[in-house]
Enzyme design. Structure first.
Site, mmCIF file in Angstrom:
data_model
loop_
_atom_site.group_PDB
_atom_site.id
_atom_site.type_symbol
_atom_site.label_atom_id
_atom_site.label_comp_id
_atom_site.label_asym_id
_atom_site.label_seq_id
_atom_site.Cartn_x
_atom_site.Cartn_y
_atom_site.Cartn_z
ATOM 1 N N ASN A 1 0.758 -1.160 0.019
ATOM 2 C CA ASN A 1 0.213 -0.138 -0.233
ATOM 3 C C ASN A 1 0.857 1.365 0.306
ATOM 4 O OD1 ASN A 1 -2.074 1.287 -0.021
ATOM 5 N ND2 ASN A 1 -3.362 0.533 1.728
ATOM 6 N N HIS B 1 -8.660 4.014 8.790
ATOM 7 C CA HIS B 1 -8.985 2.467 7.829
ATOM 8 C C HIS B 1 -10.513 2.187 8.293
ATOM 9 C CE1 HIS B 1 -4.637 0.749 7.000
ATOM 10 N NE2 HIS B 1 -5.378 -0.311 5.469
#
Length: 451
Positions: A318, A349
């Site tokens: 990521n 998140h």
């Protein structure tokens, strides 16, 4: 404020996502060939990219797409009206605050039942873009964009569903036809012509797109054949954890975590291919003189699978989110930079407890890994054999550390995480712990009797 949608909508979400990404791939080729800067002005390119992105949102998420549009328009009002010294603070507070409210709804209203392809995914990407631009405005790296430029950057069809978050200047250069020429200026030997780069043939992204689509095909095949046979939830299955030996549990945890990665590889590599197909993502010429289209790549699969340190793994996983976290938090925090960055990552998140187990566990593991590497690594560099042995050992340690750290991220719930932590240890350790607890109880009983 949030109503639970029909289950049929959830079941169709992955299908809608895949259909939109495949359509985006075709549209990207059309965008590059027939709507190139030579054939259309920037306003038309901005408008088409924005309208297609909004259409994808509505197709995939229905009225939930209003949340994404709301936060984008709200933050545009902030960046055009706020003082340049505070614009980054207001934008971060608004975007992260709205994202957190939506994330809370996933846990307390949807009760863990919503799929990973719900509207919060694009909202997370938009949050990165909004705050990235706001911080760049604060740093004096960009000027305030027009409305169509802002909407295009945040809502374009190339990155609206999966990302990645790219630099605003790179994106506007791409729309206005300066993206490749600017990158080629870094390689003076590739310049033809008098004082410009328009005469330099633009490198084609076709080879890069085909290669990345081939990777996607392999990841999809792996997911359909292997990943489904190694479900993460089986790590906390009562029958499995009660009957299997420690080695069996550890082996299954290791391979189930490995098998969970290809779905992320697939999504991020396909998104990268979509951007490349449109002519976006050119990094420059590599050491062999070949064009590289990895400017906005979100992962390095080889780097992940061969990582010999926790940091190397994180740096290759990521990637664009890592750059965002570094830009808005790590490089700016006056102290406790590592801890604050991991906490921000967890908050971005969502609010599932498993996220916080993962990122809070990652803090001491990262610190310990740094200390061990600094203290020990130089002892193994004198011999090729010792270096190879060190690399193998640190690779295994890294993969098992990732396995232990990431499992709660995938399990999500507190109960499942605690079951995993309880059983991912030798039974002898649990017996020792039980014996110590029993001894403590006996001593406490004797003390009470004497009293």
């Amino acid at each position: 404020m949030y109503l639970q949608p029909p289950q049929a909508t959830f079941r169709s979400a992955p299908v809608n996502f895949l259909a939109c990404q495949l359509f985006a791939l075709c549209a990207a080729f059309w965008f590059r060939l027939y709507l190139s800067p030579r054939h259309a002005n920037p306003l038309v390119r901005h408008a088409v990219a924005t309208l297609l992105g909004i259409a994808f949102l509505i197709f995939c998420f229905g009225w939930y797409s209003a949340h994404i549009l709301t936060v984008v328009f709200a933050n545009y009002l902030i960046i055009i009206n706020s003082d340049i010294n505070n614009v980054h603070k207001y934008s971060m507070l608004t975007a992260m605050g709205y994202l957190t409210v939506c994330q809370v709804s996933r846990v307390f209203i949807f009760n863990y039942g919503i799929l990973s392809t719900d509207f919060s995914g694009p909202l997370m990407i938009v949050t990165q873009k909004i705050t990235t631009l706001a911080f760049q405005l604060h740093d004096g790296k960009n000027v305030r964009p027009s409305l169509i430029e802002y909407l295009s950057y945040n809502l374009n069809f190339l990155s609206i569903l999966v990302g990645p978050c790219s630099n605003y200047k790179d994106y506007t250069d791409f729309i206005e036809g300066r993206h490749i020429s600017r990158r080629l200026r870094l390689h003076s030997g590739t310049c033809n012509g008098q004082n410009g780069y328009d005469k330099t043939p633009e490198p084609s992204p076709t080879d890069s797109v085909c290669r990345k689509l081939l990777v996607c095909s392999g990841c999809m095949l792996f997911f359909l054949t292997v990943t489904r046979s190694l479900p993460i939830k089986y790590n906390v299955d009562p029958d499995f954890v009660s009957r299997a030996s420690f080695l069996t549990r550890l082996t299954y945890a290791f391979f189930s975590i490995q098998a969970a990665r290809p779905k992320f590889y697939f999504a991020w590599t396909l998104a990268d291919a979509v951007n490349n197909a449109a002519g976006y993502g050119f990094l420059g010429m590599d050491e062999n003189g070949k064009p590289s289209w990895d400017l906005i790549s979100n992962l390095n699969i080889i780097g992940i699978e061969t990582a010999t340190s926790f940091k190397t793994f994180i740096d290759n996983w990521n990637i664009r989110t890592g750059i965002w976290l570094k830009t808005v938090c790590y490089d700016r925090a006056p102290k406790h930079r590592l801890a604050l960055t991991f906490i921000l990552s967890a908050l971005w998140h969502g609010v599932y407890p498993g996220y916080y187990f993962t990122f809070l566990t990652a803090i001491p593991i990262t610190v310990a890994a740094r200390a061990v590497r600094k203290s020990v690594r130089h002892l193994f560099l004198g011999s090729r054999v010792l270096k190879s042995g060190y690399d193998i050992l640190t690779w295994a340690a890294t993969q098992f550390a990732i396995c232990y750290t990431v499992m709660p991220f995938l399990l999500l719930a507190v109960d499942d995480t605690l079951v995993y932590y309880r059983y991912v240890q030798p039974k002898s350790c649990k017996m020792c712990r039980c014996k110590k607890q029993s001894d403590f109880k006996q001593k406490l009983l004797k003390t009470l009797v004497l009293l």
